[in-house]
Design a protein around this motif. Structure first.
Motif, PDB file in Angstrom:
ATOM      1  N   ARG A  47       0.779  -1.094   0.052  1.00  0.00           N
ATOM      2  CA  ARG A  47       0.054   0.047  -0.017  1.00  0.00           C
ATOM      3  C   ARG A  47       0.919   1.294   0.002  1.00  0.00           C
ATOM      4  O   ARG A  47       0.502   2.188  -0.611  1.00  0.00           O
ATOM      5  N   ALA A  50       1.902   1.610  -3.547  1.00  0.00           N
ATOM      6  CA  ALA A  50       0.391   2.272  -4.251  1.00  0.00           C
ATOM      7  C   ALA A  50       0.351   3.669  -3.751  1.00  0.00           C
ATOM      8  O   ALA A  50      -0.301   4.164  -4.719  1.00  0.00           O
ATOM      9  N   GLY A  51       0.701   4.064  -2.787  1.00  0.00           N
ATOM     10  CA  GLY A  51       0.411   5.515  -2.387  1.00  0.00           C
ATOM     11  C   GLY A  51      -0.797   5.548  -1.415  1.00  0.00           C
ATOM     12  O   GLY A  51      -1.357   6.905  -1.304  1.00  0.00           O
ATOM     13  N   LEU A  52      -1.138   4.423  -0.924  1.00  0.00           N
ATOM     14  CA  LEU A  52      -2.463   4.275  -0.078  1.00  0.00           C
ATOM     15  C   LEU A  52      -1.902   4.630   1.557  1.00  0.00           C
ATOM     16  O   LEU A  52      -2.900   4.913   2.330  1.00  0.00           O
ATOM     17  N   PRO A  72      -1.366   8.365  -5.781  1.00  0.00           N
ATOM     18  CA  PRO A  72      -1.475   7.205  -6.250  1.00  0.00           C
ATOM     19  C   PRO A  72      -1.646   7.184  -7.895  1.00  0.00           C
ATOM     20  O   PRO A  72      -0.927   6.730  -8.690  1.00  0.00           O
ATOM     21  N   MET A  79      -3.914  -1.517  -9.123  1.00  0.00           N
ATOM     22  CA  MET A  79      -3.800  -2.322  -7.933  1.00  0.00           C
ATOM     23  C   MET A  79      -5.075  -3.432  -7.950  1.00  0.00           C
ATOM     24  O   MET A  79      -6.057  -2.819  -8.324  1.00  0.00           O
ATOM     25  N   PHE A  81      -7.520  -5.501  -5.369  1.00  0.00           N
ATOM     26  CA  PHE A  81      -7.688  -5.649  -3.984  1.00  0.00           C
ATOM     27  C   PHE A  81      -8.275  -7.004  -3.808  1.00  0.00           C
ATOM     28  O   PHE A  81      -8.683  -7.678  -4.712  1.00  0.00           O
TER      29      PHE A  81
END
Lengths: 354, 270
Positions: A47, A50-52, A72, A79, A81
């Motif tokens: 994550r 991903a930039g989350l 993101p 991505m 999930f």
């Protein structure tokens, strides 16, 4: 060229360090699997790529750019999930085209692209359906389709197969692998399932407690684990461990009141505090072997799994020969030549055998 | 159970075709009551006021409920506290609530009136029917906001966080996240809130009765107060019963329209 560089990355949640300094570099077009038990920080790391999740320390770079502070959408990633995260109010086609719609792509081009990808994934006839009218496997495909449509530099998968049944999981494993060969994109895949890791990865990153234990190809890790954790985590059934010591040139383990010789080690000095690790398929029957009490015998056809214990320590032994065991028997087994590993019982580090 | 529900309704239906008052047995008169009401200009004033107030109440309240729910749902700490605070008006007795507002908006000493006067707005609702309707609308929204809020809030927090994460990865801005993810997903809940509030607001009574009693000169009357005045001031039970049935038909019509919309949004499928 799109490499992913992870350098001294740290993640803190308040006082808790979820990730305690991880470095790894992922090559362009490589399929890398992050594997580890739950809570090891593998999803958090994904994550962060991903930039989350914010990065508390260190840097992550995608291509030549450090992406620490990039949202993101600028990272050129897609991505998939765990729960698919399909938009329930959009059709399959709308789900798959959502990123293109946000990027204000030309309508005709968008339709064409969605159709192409639906064709690859066998979703063409479902394009006008809503996610709730799809089976788990189909939803999974739509989630992948949504990622593929964008043609990202890096694919991120967060335990994508964990909600599928065993048969479908095996099928999708092969499909994702085939997809990787076809798209030649960099893929980072998180799973807690070591079989997924072994079968899919070009390279595996084994994580534990927020740290990397070992990085390597599946067979490197299987054959040359650096410590007891990696040795015990990869392989199914897992490696057996018994406490052991070296005394008078022999590797000994205690079984009841007896000391059983596992192997001759004439060049080694005496020492205590060892663990010997033996994979289930590296045993042979020997009259002076380790006395294992047989608890359960599980024939699979190709082989026989014998589940038993030595002084209450569980052991699993796999034989390819059709040997006959009964509940309560004492089977005397010992590792085949060079069929065992030695570990420091305290640190878990692997020790040289020869 | 059926009798408990249907008994009074059927009795009122029968009553609506009769003439009666205190001390007089009902006499059947056919459609006469309905004809009288539908030609009464005060009825049409009340119907028009109801239409305006109800629509204002329902849509402004929905908008506020969405805004407040979004704010509360986005709080990192103190969510439950804010939730409780927002619910407070629903715990206050209607009469107490309305009288408090009436005091706050008192034409000579009210806090609201004086504040508005400072910025040059003359808010004398005792003389100005529009101002009175604005006050009535405000009170009704204030009192029922918690109801719409709870429905919308529940819908908003039920949207899985993963959807927003997927949208962020797909490149959505905060604004797009709301319009393309949150808004469409909460539509069925919003329609439900609208139906309930239409039906509640349609029979609005105490806000009007306690503030203006429908005055001045019956200009701020709504259907609820029209019914009350017909029945208990003019002792025209037949007329009141007929008004009641007209209100039921109005509510049913509205509910039918919105139920159809809910049905379509929730069950459309390929």
């Amino acid at each position: 060229m799109v490499e992913v560089g992870i350098s001294n990355v740290i993640k803190k949640y308040g006082a808790v360090d979820a990730i305690k300094g991880i470095s790894a570099s992922i090559k362009d077009g490589e399929f890398v699997v992050l594997v580890g038990p739950s809570g090891c920080g593998k999803s958090t790391l994904l994550r962060m790529i991903a930039g989350l999740e914010e990065i508390s320390g260190g840097t992550i770079s995608i291509g030549s750019k450090v992406v620490n502070d990039m949202p993101p959408k600028q990272r050129n990633i897609a991505m998939v999930f765990q729960n698919y995260a399909l938009y329930p109010h959009m059709t399959v086609a709308q789900n798959m085209g959502f990123a293109l719609r946000l990027a204000r792509a030309n309508k005709a081009e968008m339709d064409k692209r969605v159709r192409e990808v639906a064709e690859i994934l066998g979703l063409t006839e479902y394009l006008d359906r809503f996610p709730r009218a799809l089976s788990g496997g189909q939803r999974q495909r739509v989630a992948m389709g949504r990622a593929i449509v964008r043609d990202p530099a890096v694919f991120l998968f967060d335990e994508p197969l964990s909600n599928l049944d065993a048969k479908l999981r095996t099928e999708m494993r092969t499909e994702i692998k085939a997809l990787h060969l076809r798209l030649k994109a960099t893929m980072i895949y998180v799973t807690h399932d070591q079989i997924e890791a072994m079968t899919m990865a070009d390279r595996i990153i084994v994580m534990h407690d927020g740290l990397v234990e070992q990085i390597g190809t599946p067979l490197e890790l299987y054959d040359e684990p650096v410590n007891k954790f990696v040795a015990g985590f990869l392989g199914s059934p897992p490696m057996n461990f018994l406490p052991a010591r070296i005394s008078g040139g022999k590797l000994l383990t205690d079984a009841g009141s007896d000391s059983v010789c596992i192997a001759e080690m004439p060049d080694q000095e005496d020492r205590d505090g060892l663990d010997v690790g033996i994979r289930p398929d590296k045993f042979e029957i020997a009259d002076d072997g380790i006395p294992m009490r047989v608890n359960v015998v599980e024939p699979t056809g190709a082989e026989i799994q014998v589940v038993g214990d030595v002084d209450g320590r569980n052991m699993v032994v796999v034989f390819r020969d059709r040997l006959v065991f009964n509940h309560g028997d004492i089977a005397r087994v010992r590792p085949v030549q060079n069929g065992f590993y030695l570990f420091d019982a305290k640190t878990g580090d692997r020790l040289p055998v020869a | 159970m059926t009798f408990m529900l249907a008994g009074p309704a059927v009795y009122v239906l029968w009553l609506s075709f009769t003439v009666s008052n205190f001390g007089q047995n009902p006499q059947f008169v056919g459609w006469q009551n309905y004809a009288a009401i539908l030609t009464d200009r005060y009825f049409w004033t009340a119907a028009w006021n109801t239409f305006i107030v109800v629509n204002a109440v329902v849509y402004i309240e929905l908008l506020l409920a969405v805004l407040v729910a979004l704010v509360v749902a986005s709080l990192k700490t103190g969510r439950m506290l804010m939730f409780a605070v927002v619910l407070v008006p629903y715990g206050i007795s209607e009469v107490v609530g309305v009288l408090s507002w009436r005091f706050l908006a008192d034409p000579s000493i009210g806090l609201i009136t004086n504040t508005l006067a400072l910025i040059g707005i003359d808010f004398n609702w005792t003389l100005n029917p529009e101002a009175a309707l604005v006050l009535i609308t405000t009170i009704s929204i204030w009192h029922h906001l918690p109801f719409s809020f709870v429905i919308i809030y529940a819908a908003i927090i039920s949207v899985p966080n993963e959807l927003y994460e997927a949208a962020r990865v797909d490149g959505a801005t905060k604004w797009q996240e709301f319009w393309l993810i949150t808004a469409p997903i909460i539509v069925p809940a919003a329609l439900l809130a609208i139906i309930f509030r239409y039906v509640f607001a349609f029979r609005m009574f105490s806000e009007v009765w306690l503030v203006t009693q429908g005055g001045p000169i019956r200009l701020t009357e709504v259907l609820g107060t029209y019914l009350y005045r017909t029945g208990f001031r003019y002792s025209d039970f037949g007329g009141a019963a007929a008004t009641g049935w007209l209100m039921v038909l109005g509510s049913l019509l509205l509910a039918a329209i919105y139920l159809r919309a809910i049905y379509r949004s929730a069950f459309r499928d390929a």
